[in-house]
Design a protein around this motif. Sequence first.
Motif, PDB file in Angstrom:
ATOM      1  N   ALA A 123     -28.551  46.571  -9.860  1.00 37.41           N
ATOM      2  CA  ALA A 123     -28.154  45.690 -10.579  1.00 37.41           C
ATOM      3  C   ALA A 123     -27.757  44.481  -9.677  1.00 37.41           C
ATOM      4  O   ALA A 123     -27.951  43.407 -10.257  1.00 37.41           O
ATOM      5  CB  ALA A 123     -26.617  46.407 -11.089  1.00 37.41           C
ATOM      6  N   ASP A 124     -27.665  44.755  -8.620  1.00 35.37           N
ATOM      7  CA  ASP A 124     -27.458  43.663  -7.596  1.00 35.37           C
ATOM      8  C   ASP A 124     -28.885  42.729  -7.380  1.00 35.37           C
ATOM      9  O   ASP A 124     -28.865  41.887  -7.122  1.00 35.37           O
ATOM     10  CB  ASP A 124     -27.121  44.093  -6.014  1.00 35.37           C
ATOM     11  N   ASN A 125     -30.001  43.438  -7.902  1.00 32.26           N
ATOM     12  CA  ASN A 125     -31.282  42.862  -7.801  1.00 32.26           C
ATOM     13  C   ASN A 125     -31.734  42.322  -9.504  1.00 32.26           C
ATOM     14  O   ASN A 125     -32.826  41.978  -9.763  1.00 32.26           O
ATOM     15  CB  ASN A 125     -32.009  43.742  -7.297  1.00 32.26           C
ATOM     16  N   GLY A 126     -30.715  42.351 -10.178  1.00 31.79           N
ATOM     17  CA  GLY A 126     -30.834  41.833 -11.665  1.00 31.79           C
ATOM     18  C   GLY A 126     -31.162  43.027 -12.788  1.00 31.79           C
ATOM     19  O   GLY A 126     -31.720  42.469 -13.981  1.00 31.79           O
ATOM     20  N   LEU A 127     -31.180  44.263 -12.282  1.00 36.00           N
ATOM     21  CA  LEU A 127     -31.565  45.159 -13.388  1.00 36.00           C
ATOM     22  C   LEU A 127     -30.228  45.432 -14.270  1.00 36.00           C
ATOM     23  O   LEU A 127     -29.091  45.824 -13.712  1.00 36.00           O
ATOM     24  CB  LEU A 127     -32.110  46.410 -12.578  1.00 36.00           C
ATOM     25  N   ALA A 128     -30.480  45.687 -15.625  1.00 34.36           N
ATOM     26  CA  ALA A 128     -29.088  46.016 -16.466  1.00 34.36           C
ATOM     27  C   ALA A 128     -29.821  47.160 -17.375  1.00 34.36           C
ATOM     28  O   ALA A 128     -31.017  47.019 -17.634  1.00 34.36           O
ATOM     29  CB  ALA A 128     -28.805  44.857 -17.188  1.00 34.36           C
ATOM     30  N   ILE A 129     -29.001  48.100 -17.461  1.00 34.33           N
ATOM     31  CA  ILE A 129     -29.314  49.206 -18.691  1.00 34.33           C
ATOM     32  C   ILE A 129     -29.101  48.938 -19.980  1.00 34.33           C
ATOM     33  O   ILE A 129     -28.157  48.084 -20.247  1.00 34.33           O
ATOM     34  CB  ILE A 129     -28.344  50.340 -18.182  1.00 34.33           C
ATOM     35  N   VAL A 130     -29.957  49.215 -20.840  1.00 36.32           N
ATOM     36  CA  VAL A 130     -29.867  49.156 -22.089  1.00 36.32           C
ATOM     37  C   VAL A 130     -29.647  50.595 -22.856  1.00 36.32           C
ATOM     38  O   VAL A 130     -30.449  51.464 -22.934  1.00 36.32           O
ATOM     39  CB  VAL A 130     -31.153  48.467 -22.958  1.00 36.32           C
ATOM     40  N   ASP A 131     -28.296  50.924 -23.150  1.00 37.74           N
ATOM     41  CA  ASP A 131     -27.885  52.090 -23.847  1.00 37.74           C
ATOM     42  C   ASP A 131     -27.145  51.677 -25.189  1.00 37.74           C
ATOM     43  O   ASP A 131     -26.061  51.511 -25.092  1.00 37.74           O
ATOM     44  CB  ASP A 131     -27.022  52.896 -22.582  1.00 37.74           C
ATOM     45  N   PRO A 132     -27.916  51.764 -26.382  1.00 39.87           N
ATOM     46  CA  PRO A 132     -27.435  51.303 -27.225  1.00 39.87           C
ATOM     47  C   PRO A 132     -26.817  52.190 -28.345  1.00 39.87           C
ATOM     48  O   PRO A 132     -26.865  52.116 -29.335  1.00 39.87           O
ATOM     49  CB  PRO A 132     -28.897  50.345 -27.937  1.00 39.87           C
ATOM     50  N   ALA A 133     -26.546  53.383 -27.985  1.00 38.14           N
ATOM     51  CA  ALA A 133     -25.693  54.352 -28.743  1.00 38.14           C
ATOM     52  C   ALA A 133     -24.756  53.628 -29.689  1.00 38.14           C
ATOM     53  O   ALA A 133     -23.864  53.024 -29.077  1.00 38.14           O
ATOM     54  CB  ALA A 133     -25.358  55.468 -27.931  1.00 38.14           C
ATOM     55  N   GLY A 166     -33.107  51.760 -21.978  1.00 38.50           N
ATOM     56  CA  GLY A 166     -34.082  51.056 -21.671  1.00 38.50           C
ATOM     57  C   GLY A 166     -33.421  50.118 -20.596  1.00 38.50           C
ATOM     58  O   GLY A 166     -32.438  50.223 -20.082  1.00 38.50           O
ATOM     59  N   TYR A 167     -34.357  49.131 -20.044  1.00 37.89           N
ATOM     60  CA  TYR A 167     -33.604  48.434 -18.982  1.00 37.89           C
ATOM     61  C   TYR A 167     -34.383  46.842 -19.041  1.00 37.89           C
ATOM     62  O   TYR A 167     -35.318  46.703 -19.479  1.00 37.89           O
ATOM     63  CB  TYR A 167     -34.208  48.963 -17.570  1.00 37.89           C
ATOM     64  N   LEU A 168     -33.381  46.046 -18.621  1.00 38.27           N
ATOM     65  CA  LEU A 168     -33.756  44.508 -18.643  1.00 38.27           C
ATOM     66  C   LEU A 168     -33.743  44.008 -17.040  1.00 38.27           C
ATOM     67  O   LEU A 168     -32.722  44.569 -16.381  1.00 38.27           O
ATOM     68  CB  LEU A 168     -32.522  43.661 -19.199  1.00 38.27           C
ATOM     69  N   LEU A 169     -34.335  43.128 -17.032  1.00 37.94           N
ATOM     70  CA  LEU A 169     -34.413  42.606 -15.431  1.00 37.94           C
ATOM     71  C   LEU A 169     -34.294  41.134 -15.450  1.00 37.94           C
ATOM     72  O   LEU A 169     -35.181  40.548 -16.211  1.00 37.94           O
ATOM     73  CB  LEU A 169     -35.997  42.856 -14.572  1.00 37.94           C
ATOM     74  N   ASN A 170     -32.986  40.511 -15.179  1.00 36.74           N
ATOM     75  CA  ASN A 170     -32.767  39.249 -15.455  1.00 36.74           C
ATOM     76  C   ASN A 170     -32.891  38.643 -16.891  1.00 36.74           C
ATOM     77  O   ASN A 170     -33.616  37.679 -17.024  1.00 36.74           O
ATOM     78  CB  ASN A 170     -33.508  38.255 -14.339  1.00 36.74           C
ATOM     79  N   ASP A 171     -32.329  39.632 -17.594  1.00 33.71           N
ATOM     80  CA  ASP A 171     -32.521  39.112 -19.289  1.00 33.71           C
ATOM     81  C   ASP A 171     -33.922  39.498 -19.751  1.00 33.71           C
ATOM     82  O   ASP A 171     -34.031  38.728 -21.008  1.00 33.71           O
ATOM     83  CB  ASP A 171     -31.717  38.082 -19.546  1.00 33.71           C
ATOM     84  N   ARG A 172     -34.773  39.804 -19.017  1.00 33.26           N
ATOM     85  CA  ARG A 172     -36.111  39.925 -19.548  1.00 33.26           C
ATOM     86  C   ARG A 172     -36.362  41.759 -19.716  1.00 33.26           C
ATOM     87  O   ARG A 172     -36.052  42.103 -18.703  1.00 33.26           O
ATOM     88  CB  ARG A 172     -37.201  39.343 -18.777  1.00 33.26           C
ATOM     89  N   LEU A 173     -36.779  41.978 -20.764  1.00 39.47           N
ATOM     90  CA  LEU A 173     -37.038  43.336 -21.195  1.00 39.47           C
ATOM     91  C   LEU A 173     -37.965  44.014 -20.205  1.00 39.47           C
ATOM     92  O   LEU A 173     -39.221  43.445 -19.999  1.00 39.47           O
ATOM     93  CB  LEU A 173     -37.663  43.691 -22.584  1.00 39.47           C
ATOM     94  N   LEU A 174     -37.589  44.959 -19.293  1.00 38.13           N
ATOM     95  CA  LEU A 174     -38.555  45.572 -18.419  1.00 38.13           C
ATOM     96  C   LEU A 174     -38.960  46.956 -19.237  1.00 38.13           C
ATOM     97  O   LEU A 174     -40.358  47.413 -19.232  1.00 38.13           O
ATOM     98  CB  LEU A 174     -37.717  46.054 -17.204  1.00 38.13           C
ATOM     99  N   ARG A 175     -38.354  47.640 -19.908  1.00 36.38           N
ATOM    100  CA  ARG A 175     -38.727  48.897 -20.631  1.00 36.38           C
ATOM    101  C   ARG A 175     -37.760  48.940 -21.809  1.00 36.38           C
ATOM    102  O   ARG A 175     -36.324  48.801 -21.877  1.00 36.38           O
ATOM    103  CB  ARG A 175     -38.581  49.920 -19.896  1.00 36.38           C
ATOM    104  N   PRO A 176     -38.140  49.077 -23.343  1.00 38.59           N
ATOM    105  CA  PRO A 176     -37.310  49.249 -24.189  1.00 38.59           C
ATOM    106  C   PRO A 176     -36.633  50.859 -24.288  1.00 38.59           C
ATOM    107  O   PRO A 176     -37.056  51.548 -23.725  1.00 38.59           O
ATOM    108  CB  PRO A 176     -38.221  49.056 -25.450  1.00 38.59           C
ATOM    109  N   ALA A 177     -35.419  50.613 -25.024  1.00 37.52           N
ATOM    110  CA  ALA A 177     -34.939  52.104 -25.117  1.00 37.52           C
ATOM    111  C   ALA A 177     -35.388  52.801 -26.141  1.00 37.52           C
ATOM    112  O   ALA A 177     -35.927  52.021 -27.479  1.00 37.52           O
ATOM    113  CB  ALA A 177     -33.194  51.760 -25.335  1.00 37.52           C
ATOM    114  N   LEU A 178     -35.883  53.939 -26.101  1.00 33.72           N
ATOM    115  CA  LEU A 178     -36.324  54.876 -27.037  1.00 33.72           C
ATOM    116  C   LEU A 178     -35.090  55.405 -28.105  1.00 33.72           C
ATOM    117  O   LEU A 178     -34.306  56.156 -27.437  1.00 33.72           O
ATOM    118  CB  LEU A 178     -37.076  55.972 -26.473  1.00 33.72           C
ATOM    119  N   VAL A 179     -34.982  55.037 -29.257  1.00 32.82           N
ATOM    120  CA  VAL A 179     -33.894  55.568 -29.867  1.00 32.82           C
ATOM    121  C   VAL A 179     -34.292  56.197 -31.342  1.00 32.82           C
ATOM    122  O   VAL A 179     -35.598  55.892 -31.969  1.00 32.82           O
ATOM    123  CB  VAL A 179     -33.118  54.322 -30.290  1.00 32.82           C
TER     124      VAL A 179
END
Length: 185
Positions: A123-133, A166-179
């Motif tokens: 997270a300190d390097n710009g990574l954010a989790i996409v957990d859309p449950a 899924g994961y975002l890197l500085n608001d850019r999609l790194l990997r989509p969440a599989l849902v």
Amino acid sequence: MKAAELPPGKPEMSQDTQEFDSEKQPEPQGPVNPLQEELDTLRSEMALLKTEALRERADLENQRKRVARDVEQARKFANEKLLGELLPVFDSLDAGLTAAGAEPSPLRDGLELTYKQLLKVAADNGLAIVDPAGEPFNPDHHQAISQADAPEGVAPGSVVQVFQKGYLLNDRLLRPALVVVARQD
């Protein structure tokens, strides 16, 4: 001279006509002042040089901004490859925590602490989790792998289950969440 002695077609000249002729401005006999010509040429050259200098300055400023933007983008996404390669590690730790159950144990506590520390560094390097449950399906950040009947209280088109975060890197999609998405009626 008398009027009778004048050749035919030539009117007799009067004093009025002579005065009018003398008031005419003499047309310049020679070339225009060479210093004035040189001054005009130098002024036009100076205007062209000034315009060119302003254009060059604007081009340099645009290039400076473009380079600064490119450097900023490179800095923001320099860790993209490393963080992308760490995503399976996050998935494994998350699966290990799920398998360890909810009961406190030294193994679960160690896994949870490691997972949290790793997530903080990411997270300190710009990574954010996409957990859309429970959130509405967003095709920009989610990849639907199936549909299911909507459970009670869940709106159609909402995410009912997350198979892989899924994961975002500085608001850019790194990997989509599989849902799994709730069916539309």
